[in-house]
Design an enzyme around this catalytic site. Structure first.
Site, PDB file in Angstrom:
ATOM      1  CD  GLN A  40       1.364 -12.133  14.720  1.00 17.17           C
ATOM      2  OE1 GLN A  40       1.255 -12.900  13.790  1.00 17.17           O
ATOM      3  NE2 GLN A  40       0.325 -11.453  15.202  1.00 17.17           N
ATOM      4  CD  GLU A  99      -4.752  -9.741  10.610  1.00 13.94           C
ATOM      5  OE1 GLU A  99      -5.000  -9.296  11.745  1.00 13.94           O
ATOM      6  OE2 GLU A  99      -4.033  -9.151   9.783  1.00 13.94           O
ATOM      7  N   GLY A 114       0.816  -1.212   0.000  1.00 11.75           N
ATOM      8  CA  GLY A 114       0.000   0.000   0.000  1.00 11.75           C
ATOM      9  C   GLY A 114       0.848   1.259   0.000  1.00 11.75           C
ATOM     10  CG  ASP A 174       0.584  -8.551   6.287  1.00 14.28           C
ATOM     11  OD1 ASP A 174       0.691  -8.943   7.465  1.00 14.28           O
ATOM     12  OD2 ASP A 174      -0.113  -7.580   5.957  1.00 14.28           O
TER      13      ASP A 174
HETATM   14  O1  F6P Z   1       0.110  -5.075   7.251  1.00 15.24           O
HETATM   15  C1  F6P Z   1       0.701  -5.328   8.477  1.00 15.24           C
HETATM   16  C2  F6P Z   1      -0.337  -5.547   9.546  1.00 15.24           C
HETATM   17  O2  F6P Z   1       0.319  -5.877  10.755  1.00 15.24           O
HETATM   18  C3  F6P Z   1      -1.392  -6.608   9.224  1.00 15.24           C
HETATM   19  O3  F6P Z   1      -0.914  -7.914   9.372  1.00 15.24           O
HETATM   20  C4  F6P Z   1      -2.506  -6.211  10.160  1.00 15.24           C
HETATM   21  O4  F6P Z   1      -3.754  -6.641   9.668  1.00 15.24           O
HETATM   22  C5  F6P Z   1      -2.418  -4.707  10.194  1.00 15.24           C
HETATM   23  O5  F6P Z   1      -1.101  -4.374   9.772  1.00 15.24           O
HETATM   24  C6  F6P Z   1      -2.671  -4.098  11.543  1.00 15.24           C
HETATM   25  O6  F6P Z   1      -2.669  -2.720  11.435  1.00 15.24           O
HETATM   26  P1  F6P Z   1      -2.634  -1.719  12.679  1.00 15.24           P
HETATM   27  O7  F6P Z   1      -1.216  -1.635  13.157  1.00 15.24           O
HETATM   28  O8  F6P Z   1      -3.112  -0.439  12.119  1.00 15.24           O
HETATM   29  O9  F6P Z   1      -3.525  -2.286  13.737  1.00 15.24           O
END
Ligand code: F6P
Length: 366
Positions: free
Chosen positions: A287, A238, A119, A143
């Site tokens: 993570q 998720e 992104g 990811d």
């Molecule tokens: O893209 C990385 C990530 O950690 C995803 O695995 C997760 O869905 C998202 O970002 C979580 O985002 P935030 O830090 O905004 O909660």
């Protein structure tokens, strides 16, 4: 290859992950060896909106080896707000891309290195094209879903953390005759779940790429228990959908919606169908933080050095990438277009099936 001294800008964007500081350090060290100056932009491209832009001067003195061992990013980052459709306080949306470009020009930099996921690199690439900014991208994302690179900074550490969680869940599961379900991150792709599930000895791994049948999952667990093992480990990404096809989302401050909670839905179904105590752990941001693994420090260092060398060679709109044990570079536009899901016939899926791990479908049937 040194050419005239340059001043380059550097930013981290999108969600943070372990290994970003190692990449920043590598960029600064390689640039310093060429006699170049490095300007860190704070909070991703958002730092360019300030007047003056929010920056941090990065020198050899500011990037000691302690930094390489630390999680997070000393520059800060953000995964909110697209400059092309920026949410305003009154609820309207504005294109603020020109403000960011103006901010970049005011820094008098010759090139920009952007460290991001699909992104954020996509947005940076659009900005760079619009503003004629010489850009080099470095891939990071737990990811591991960016195209044209075998791995991205942060993935290895996230897998190690999720594997360790399974190592910790197994003895408590066995002590209490329980089914333990671990929900891991992976916004649209199941790479973390699949890798950690295999490494951590899971009995069931559910990923968004492979539709599952909950009855089949329950039967697999019942079979394990029928054979005399009193516990089972289940890993769920998720991004897995409910049986009805819905995505489980949480809404956070500011209206931000994020995935999370499918583990509880599936855990309740397993408990009911297996008539067994089931507990759910949602691993979340653990993570992303903590010390980067050796592998993440290595690829981050190789990526940082190569990114500077691309600029020295006058090669732009490239993304550094990992392929066949080497750092290479690929067209940035291609990389962000090419989303990398788990290959259903790929090596790790075949490995999981070969180990008798249930992936929720019927492909392990004899
Ligand atoms: O893209 C990385 C990530 O950690 C995803 O695995 C997760 O869905 C998202 O970002 C979580 O985002 P935030 O830090 O905004 O909660």
């Amino acid at each position: 290859m040194t050419g005239s001294p340059k001043r380059i800008a550097l930013l981290t964007s999108g969600g943070d992950c372990a290994g970003l500081n190692a990449a920043l350090r590598a960029v600064v060290l390689r640039a310093a060896a060429l006699g170049w100056e490095v300007v860190g932009i704070k909070q991703g491209a958002h730092g360019l909106m300030g007047r003056p832009p929010q920056t941090l001067s990065l020198s050899v003195q500011s990037v000691d080896t302690i930094m390489m061992r630390q999680g997070g990013t000393i520059l800060g980052t953000t995964n909110k707000g697209n400059p092309f459709s920026w949410p305003m306080p009154d609820g309207s949306v504005r294109d603020l891309s020109q403000d960011m470009l103006e901010g970049f020009r005011s820094l008098n930099c010759d090139a920009l290195i952007g460290i991001g996921g699909d992104g954020s690199l996509n947005i940076l690439q659009r900005l760079a094209t619009l503003g004629n900014i010489p850009l080099v991208g470095i891939p990071k994302t737990i990811d591991n879903d960016l195209g044209l690179t075998e791995t991205s900074i942060g993935f290895d550490t996230a897998v190690a953390v999720a594997t360790e969680a399974l190592d910790r869940l197994q003895p408590t599961a066995a002590s209490h005759d329980r089914i333990m379900l671990l929900e891991v991150m992976g916004r649209d792709a199941g790479h973390i779940a699949l890798a950690a599930g295999i490494a951590g000895g899971a009995d069931v791994i559910l990923i968004p790429e492979i539709p599952y049948d909950i009855q089949r999952v329950a039967q697999h667990i019942k079979d394990i228990r029928g054979q005399g093992r009193n516990f089972a480990l289940v890993v769920v990404s998720e991004a897995v959908r409910t049986q009805e096809g819905g995505r489980m989302m949480n809404e956070f401050y500011g209206g931000q919606k994020r995935l999370g909670g499918i583990g509880h839905v599936i855990g309740a179904q397993i408990a009911e169908l297996c008539q067994a105590e089931t507990r759910v752990t949602v691993l979340g941001h653990v993570q992303r933080g903590g010390q980067p693994s050796a592998q993440d420090r290595l690829i981050a260092s190789a990526f940082g050095v190569h990114a500077v060398e691309l600029i020295a060679a006058g090669k732009f709109n490239r993304m550094v990438a990992w392929s066949n044990r080497q750092v290479i570079d690929v067209p940035l536009a291609e990389a962000v277009k090419h989303y990398q899901k788990v290959e259903k016939s790929g090596s790790l899926v075949r490995t999981a099936r070969g180990l008798g791990i249930c992936l929720g479908d019927n492909s392990n049937d004899p």
